[in-house]
Structures are given as C-alpha cells and as structure tokens.
Design a protein around this motif. Structure first.
Motif, mmCIF file in Angstrom:
data_model
loop_
_atom_site.group_PDB
_atom_site.id
_atom_site.type_symbol
_atom_site.label_atom_id
_atom_site.label_comp_id
_atom_site.label_asym_id
_atom_site.label_seq_id
_atom_site.Cartn_x
_atom_site.Cartn_y
_atom_site.Cartn_z
ATOM 1 N N ILE A 99 19.789 24.330 -17.469
ATOM 2 C CA ILE A 99 20.514 23.788 -16.170
ATOM 3 C C ILE A 99 20.733 24.785 -15.026
ATOM 4 O O ILE A 99 20.204 25.730 -15.294
ATOM 5 N N THR A 103 26.412 26.374 -13.026
ATOM 6 C CA THR A 103 26.692 25.161 -13.394
ATOM 7 C C THR A 103 27.451 25.262 -14.615
ATOM 8 O O THR A 103 26.909 26.081 -15.554
ATOM 9 N N GLU A 104 28.679 24.648 -14.814
ATOM 10 C CA GLU A 104 29.485 25.090 -16.150
ATOM 11 C C GLU A 104 28.789 24.358 -17.378
ATOM 12 O O GLU A 104 28.147 23.281 -17.167
ATOM 13 N N TRP A 105 28.822 25.122 -18.492
ATOM 14 C CA TRP A 105 28.086 24.609 -19.508
ATOM 15 C C TRP A 105 29.138 24.815 -20.630
ATOM 16 O O TRP A 105 29.597 26.148 -21.191
ATOM 17 N N THR A 106 29.901 23.779 -21.378
ATOM 18 C CA THR A 106 30.669 23.937 -22.411
ATOM 19 C C THR A 106 30.050 23.230 -23.630
ATOM 20 O O THR A 106 30.775 22.851 -24.508
ATOM 21 N N SER A 110 28.392 18.463 -22.361
ATOM 22 C CA SER A 110 28.245 18.904 -20.909
ATOM 23 C C SER A 110 27.134 17.936 -20.407
ATOM 24 O O SER A 110 26.956 17.484 -19.153
ATOM 25 N N LEU A 111 26.124 17.133 -21.116
ATOM 26 C CA LEU A 111 25.261 16.766 -20.795
ATOM 27 C C LEU A 111 25.199 15.245 -20.669
ATOM 28 O O LEU A 111 24.612 14.272 -20.096
ATOM 29 N N LYS A 114 24.384 12.572 -17.686
ATOM 30 C CA LYS A 114 23.708 13.307 -16.853
ATOM 31 C C LYS A 114 22.203 13.017 -16.880
ATOM 32 O O LYS A 114 21.892 12.122 -17.861
ATOM 33 N N ALA A 155 19.701 18.652 -15.440
ATOM 34 C CA ALA A 155 19.074 19.435 -16.490
ATOM 35 C C ALA A 155 17.578 19.470 -16.850
ATOM 36 O O ALA A 155 17.130 18.222 -16.316
ATOM 37 N N VAL A 174 20.084 26.865 -21.924
ATOM 38 C CA VAL A 174 21.717 26.892 -22.515
ATOM 39 C C VAL A 174 21.384 26.384 -23.916
ATOM 40 O O VAL A 174 22.388 26.760 -24.661
ATOM 41 N N GLU A 175 20.299 25.751 -24.410
ATOM 42 C CA GLU A 175 20.104 25.431 -25.765
ATOM 43 C C GLU A 175 18.885 25.202 -26.186
ATOM 44 O O GLU A 175 17.834 24.729 -25.540
#
Ligand code: ATP
Ligand code: MG
Length: 286
Positions: A99, A103-106, A110-111, A114, A155, A174-175
């Motif tokens: 992303i 940008t915030e990622w929790t 979060s997707l 999106k 993303a 992020v993943e």
C-alpha cells in the motif's frame, strides 16, 4: 517407436538461466539462445521448447509439451490441469500486498472495499475470500506498482524481490500471500515411454539436488574421540574410518547435510577433530 520427451522452458527471463543450468548438471546437452525456439538434445531423447512462461502451463495441459518448468505462482494462478512433480528450489519469490507509505494498515481488513491492482487475480481473490475481505480486484498485466500513484488503486498485489521497485513507487509491503519457487510440471497422462523418460530425468534432478544439499567431509580424529565424532556424521550408510600413519589417529570420511553442517561442524571440532576438509559433491545417487 522411440519417443522424444518435450520439455517447455522459459525462453528468457528469471527462470531461464537456472533451468538451463539444471539440465546441464543433469548431463543433458542442448543448444539455446539467439532466437532459437526449439532444440533437440544431443545426448538425451528430449526436445526443448523455448516459450513465454505464461504459455507453459497451457502447453503442458494440452500435451503440446510433456513437461515444463514454471513458477508456482504462474501455475497456481492459471489453474490449468497439470501435475506438479517436483519443486526445483530456484526462482524463489513472494507475492505480496503493498500500500502507499503513510497509509494506515491494521491488517488485511484494511482492504475492505478498496481497489487492488494485480496480475494475479485468482491468487489474490482466493486469499481475500479466505480472509473474508471484499475488495475490487483490477487485473493489469504489468507495471502494477504505479497503480496507486496514478489513482487506479489503493493497493497492489505483486511479486516482490528486493523491494526496491515498491520503494521507488512510494509503496510498503504489508502482507505476503504466496511463496513461490520454480516447479517441474507434467501432463496428467503421459504414455508409458514418456513416463519412463520423465522418471529418468527426475532421478537425475534429484541426484543433482541431493548433491547440492550435502557436503563431503574428511577429517582427522584422535581414536579416543572416534565414537563421538562418527555419531555426529551418520553419512549415507555409515562413515568410513581408516587409520592414519600417525599412531592413535584415524581419518574419517562422510557426507553431511548442508542444513546440519554448521551445527555439527562445531561439535565435531569440539570433540577433537583436526584438518577438516569440506568438499562439494557433484552427484549423489541414492
Ligand atoms: P515472460 O517474458 O517469459 O512472460 P515474465 O516477465 O512474465 O517472462 P519473469 O520476470 O522472467 O517473467 O519471471 C518468471 C518467474 O520467475 C515468475 O513467475 C516468478 O515465479 C519468478 N520470479 C519473478 N521475480 C523474481 C525474482 N525477483 N527473483 C526470483 N524469481 C522471480
Ligand atoms: Mg510472463
């Protein structure tokens, strides 16, 4: 009738060099490069086809090729009816979600809702479904990383190597959703002649891989430490122990798995071994 095993390889790309090298190490010679599209081996009943990697699973499914080498990511994404017969250990990479930095990622939640740009809609779709996340997948065939900066998606999901492409496009990983390596795939129903050739090839590939994963080790040991040292060196059957000209000492020869190498080598030294030689193995036949 004598048959030729038809093997599809990537013409030029991140799978090619290691694929060619593997056949070389298996003692199978053929010409490649400079625009060649196919080539018959001079010393193994095989014909090699040089293709775009995306076309390989389809050619193998259709039986145009009997075997192929392709990235697991491509094979799984395409979902063709082919059989994986062996993992080859090269062209390792990962498919990750990234992303925009800042940008915030929790977590993957979060997707939700999106837009995600990717060349792997099936792998990504299955992953999101497994996580219970609903997002919009935009399939694009290349330059996926620019999608967020041009406002096409929030993303991306793409192959990550060093991460420098992500960085230069202002993205952060992020993943990881899939880990891949090169695999040998085959048509689901080879005839008996071709199956026999495929088995012969696989036997060679396994011997080459086993050799790479093991080292031949030679050392001198005081006789009082032999029991301890040989217990750390199980070898293929058992280590070879022969007396040295020097009284009270023996030479020990064995094979050690790469993974156990550093751990065992320290214990072996601590037990009193000297003059340790570690030698690469060219082929290893079980
Ligand atoms: P083609 O022109 O044949 O379609 P391509 O551009 O689609 O090639 P490559 O970039 O050569 O594909 O990558 C081929 C395969 O190599 C990928 O599907 C993946 O399995 C693996 N791969 C991709 N990137 C890397 C990397 N950085 N390091 C190692 N392996 C990778
Ligand atoms: Mg391709």
């Amino acid at each position: 009738m004598s048959s030729l095993l038809r093997i599809a390889l990537q013409k030029s790309g991140r799978l090619s060099e290691d694929s060619y090298q593997l056949f070389k190490e298996c003692g199978i010679r053929f010409d490649y490069g400079t625009g060649k599209l196919k080539s018959i081996s001079s010393n193994f009943p095989a014909e090699f086809l040089f293709l775009r990697d995306d076309d390989i699973p389809g050619y193998v499914e259709d039986g145009v090729a009997d075997l192929g080498i392709v990235g697991e990511n491509v094979a799984v994404e395409m979902g063709r009816n082919v059989k994986t017969i062996h993992k080859l250990g090269f062209s390792k990479c990962r498919l990750s979600i990234a992303i925009l930095r800042g940008t915030e990622w929790t977590g993957v939640q979060s997707l939700e809702g999106k837009n995600i740009a990717t060349s792997y809609p099936n792998l990504l779709g299955n992953y999101l479904a497994g996580e219970g996340v609903k997002a919009h997948i935009h399939e694009i065939s290349g330059s996926v990383e620019i999608a967020p900066s041009i406002g096409l998606a929030e993303a991306v999901c793409d192959i990550v190597s060093s991460g420098s492409t992500l960085l230069s496009n202002g993205l952060k990983e992020v993943e990881t959703i899939f880990r891949s390596e090169a695999i040998l795939i085959t048509h689901t129903e080879l005839d008996a002649d071709k199956q026999a050739l495929a088995d012969k090839l696989l036997f060679r590939i396994k011997s080459v891989q086993a050799a790479k994963n093991n080292k031949y080790i030679v050392l001198n040991a005081p006789n009082h430490a032999l029991e301890r040292i040989t217990s750390l060196l199980p070898g293929m059957k058992s280590p070879t122990v022969t007396p040295l000209a020097t009284e009270g000492w023996s030479s020990v020869h064995s094979v050690l798995n790469e993974n156990e190498f550093w751990e065992n080598i320290e214990a072996i030294r601590a037990a009193g071994a000297e003059g340790i030689l570690v030698i690469p193995i060219e082929k290893m036949i079980y």
